[in-house]
Design an enzyme around this catalytic site. Structure first.
Site, PDB file in Angstrom:
ATOM      1  N   ASP A  40       0.827  -1.212   0.000  1.00 54.17           N
ATOM      2  CA  ASP A  40       0.000   0.000   0.000  1.00 54.17           C
ATOM      3  C   ASP A  40       0.861   1.261   0.000  1.00 54.17           C
ATOM      4  O   ASP A  40       2.077   1.210   0.163  1.00 54.17           O
ATOM      5  CB  ASP A  40      -0.972  -0.008   1.193  1.00 54.17           C
ATOM      6  CG  ASP A  40      -0.321  -0.494   2.496  1.00 54.17           C
ATOM      7  OD1 ASP A  40       0.922  -0.497   2.579  1.00 54.17           O
ATOM      8  OD2 ASP A  40      -1.056  -0.871   3.416  1.00 54.17           O
ATOM      9  N   ASP A  97      -7.805  -2.804  14.022  1.00 54.11           N
ATOM     10  CA  ASP A  97      -9.180  -3.134  13.613  1.00 54.11           C
ATOM     11  C   ASP A  97      -9.203  -4.326  12.643  1.00 54.11           C
ATOM     12  O   ASP A  97     -10.217  -4.595  11.999  1.00 54.11           O
ATOM     13  CB  ASP A  97      -9.874  -1.910  12.974  1.00 54.11           C
ATOM     14  CG  ASP A  97      -9.178  -1.431  11.698  1.00 54.11           C
ATOM     15  OD1 ASP A  97      -8.127  -2.015  11.318  1.00 54.11           O
ATOM     16  OD2 ASP A  97      -9.685  -0.477  11.076  1.00 54.11           O
ATOM     17  N   HIS A 151      -7.569  -4.802   9.849  1.00 60.75           N
ATOM     18  CA  HIS A 151      -7.404  -4.601   8.394  1.00 60.75           C
ATOM     19  C   HIS A 151      -6.052  -5.134   7.946  1.00 60.75           C
ATOM     20  O   HIS A 151      -5.073  -5.045   8.671  1.00 60.75           O
ATOM     21  CB  HIS A 151      -7.583  -3.130   7.996  1.00 60.75           C
ATOM     22  CG  HIS A 151      -6.474  -2.202   8.393  1.00 60.75           C
ATOM     23  ND1 HIS A 151      -6.692  -1.060   9.136  1.00 60.75           N
ATOM     24  CD2 HIS A 151      -5.144  -2.210   8.137  1.00 60.75           C
ATOM     25  CE1 HIS A 151      -5.538  -0.421   9.304  1.00 60.75           C
ATOM     26  NE2 HIS A 151      -4.582  -1.111   8.718  1.00 60.75           N
ATOM     27  N   GLU A 197      -9.880  -1.766   4.830  1.00 64.29           N
ATOM     28  CA  GLU A 197     -10.588  -1.366   6.039  1.00 64.29           C
ATOM     29  C   GLU A 197     -11.838  -2.220   6.274  1.00 64.29           C
ATOM     30  O   GLU A 197     -12.306  -2.902   5.356  1.00 64.29           O
ATOM     31  CB  GLU A 197     -10.991   0.113   5.902  1.00 64.29           C
ATOM     32  CG  GLU A 197      -9.819   1.062   5.738  1.00 64.29           C
ATOM     33  CD  GLU A 197      -8.988   1.229   7.012  1.00 64.29           C
ATOM     34  OE1 GLU A 197      -8.931   0.298   7.833  1.00 64.29           O
ATOM     35  OE2 GLU A 197      -8.377   2.297   7.183  1.00 64.29           O
TER      36      GLU A 197
HETATM   37  C1  GLP Z   1      -1.043   0.501   8.272  1.00 62.56           C
HETATM   38  C2  GLP Z   1      -0.686  -0.223   6.998  1.00 62.56           C
HETATM   39  C3  GLP Z   1      -0.727  -1.705   7.182  1.00 62.56           C
HETATM   40  C4  GLP Z   1       0.069  -2.093   8.408  1.00 62.56           C
HETATM   41  C5  GLP Z   1      -0.543  -1.441   9.617  1.00 62.56           C
HETATM   42  C6  GLP Z   1       0.104  -1.831  10.917  1.00 62.56           C
HETATM   43  O1  GLP Z   1      -2.394   0.570   8.460  1.00 62.56           O
HETATM   44  N1  GLP Z   1      -1.534   0.096   5.911  1.00 62.56           N
HETATM   45  O2  GLP Z   1      -0.221  -2.333   6.021  1.00 62.56           O
HETATM   46  O3  GLP Z   1       0.068  -3.476   8.533  1.00 62.56           O
HETATM   47  O4  GLP Z   1      -0.431  -0.042   9.429  1.00 62.56           O
HETATM   48  O5  GLP Z   1       1.202  -1.045  11.216  1.00 62.56           O
HETATM   49  P1  GLP Z   1       2.100  -1.285  12.470  1.00 62.56           P
HETATM   50  O6  GLP Z   1       2.953  -2.455  12.153  1.00 62.56           O
HETATM   51  O7  GLP Z   1       2.903  -0.026  12.585  1.00 62.56           O
HETATM   52  O8  GLP Z   1       1.208  -1.529  13.628  1.00 62.56           O
END
Ligand code: GLP
Length: 279
Positions: A72, A141, A143, A148
């Site tokens: 992403d 959440d 995702h 989402e």
């Molecule tokens: C964002 C990204 C996800 C990632 C998530 C968790 O929402 N789009 O791809 O997995 O953050 O991030 P973190 O590892 O910092 O908790």
């Protein structure tokens, strides 16, 4: 689905990196046969990238014949902004390894036509022969990538408007100012990740415990998009103790009893010697 429960985030990073190393080594990539990796950003995979860089520097792994596709990217955030996923990947991984920059794909959230950019990305993945191993992270959440709650579980790469929970969770990267978090992102779809031959999802921290419970102990539900991977034949969730707090004791006991089996998955095989002679 396999659930690999480790003590802490460091062990998760080490396990994940060793698994990636082993998969690439066993695959024996070459000019006619690239290994295709799907990659996440965020704080969770950071330690895995550090370990992979260590392995590369120690001559244990090469990314010369690896193609990568990131999950992403934010929309309208300059590529050189410290919170863009381009910046994260270049600084935390790509610039430290021997990947050919043309093989490291990240969605362009500044493309003039975002829909065309997403469709092109799907085509590039298909042209590469599909993803061999998609590594993912999740939000609290549930995702995966930026799919989402409420996303179609068959979704493909597209533009998504971020949920309030995600804006809040990611505000920490933007000086705790939620107003600075981009409101939209480009993301691979749940279906895009489901098409990968293998999926490895990294989950750490008690703030993700409820999402982990939803991912494995309840049914498939588009409000917790990571739960879709219950239907993927080769999914691993690699998690730490803190994230298991909402699971049943019997679930945790069952998967912990498999730790010897899980350990074997990251043991080096003799093909490593063949790999060394090839590179
Ligand atoms: C964002 C990204 C996800 C990632 C998530 C968790 O929402 N789009 O791809 O997995 O953050 O991030 P973190 O590892 O910092 O908790």
């Amino acid at each position: 689905m396999r659930l690999v429960i480790l003590n802490d985030p460091n062990e998760v990073a080490e396990w994940a990196a060793r698994y990636v190393k082993k998969r690439i080594q066993d695959f024996q990539p070459g000019p006619e046969k690239y290994f295709v990796l799907g990659l996440p950003t965020g704080s969770t995979p950071y330690g895995m990238y550090q370990k992979l860089i260590e392995f590369y520097r120690a001559g244990k792994i090469s990314f010369k014949y690896v193609k990568t596709f990131n999950m992403d990217e934010y929309v309208n955030l300059p590529r050189d902004h410290p919170e863009s996923y381009h910046y994260y990947m270049f600084n935390n991984f790509f610039k430290h390894i021997d990947i050919d920059p043309k093989n490291a794909h990240v969605l362009d959230g500044n493309a003039p036509d975002l829909i065309q950019e997403c469709n092109k990305y799907e085509k590039e993945i298909a042209d590469a022969g599909g993803v061999d191993l998609f590594i993912g992270g999740i939000g609290p959440d549930g995702h995966i990538a930026f799919n989402e709650p409420g996303s179609s579980l068959l979704s493909r790469t597209r533009v998504k408007t971020l949920a309030q929970d995600t804006l809040q969770a990611n505000a920490r990267f933007f000086g705790n100012d939620i107003g600075k978090v981009p409101k939209q992102a480009l993301t691979v779809g749940v279906g895009t990740v489901m098409d990968a031959r293998e999926v490895m999802i990294l989950i750490t921290g008690s703030h993700k415990a409820f999402a982990l419970y939803k991912a494995i102990e309840e049914g498939i539900n588009h409000m917790w998009t990571v739960s879709a991977f219950q239907q993927h034949p080769q999914t691993f969730i690699i998690c730490d103790e803190d994230s298991t707090m909402e699971l049943r004791v019997k679930t945790v006991k069952y998967f912990k009893a498999l730790s010897d089996v899980h350990q074997k998955l990251i043991e080096e095989s003799s093909s490593v010697d063949q790999f060394r002679t090839l590179h």
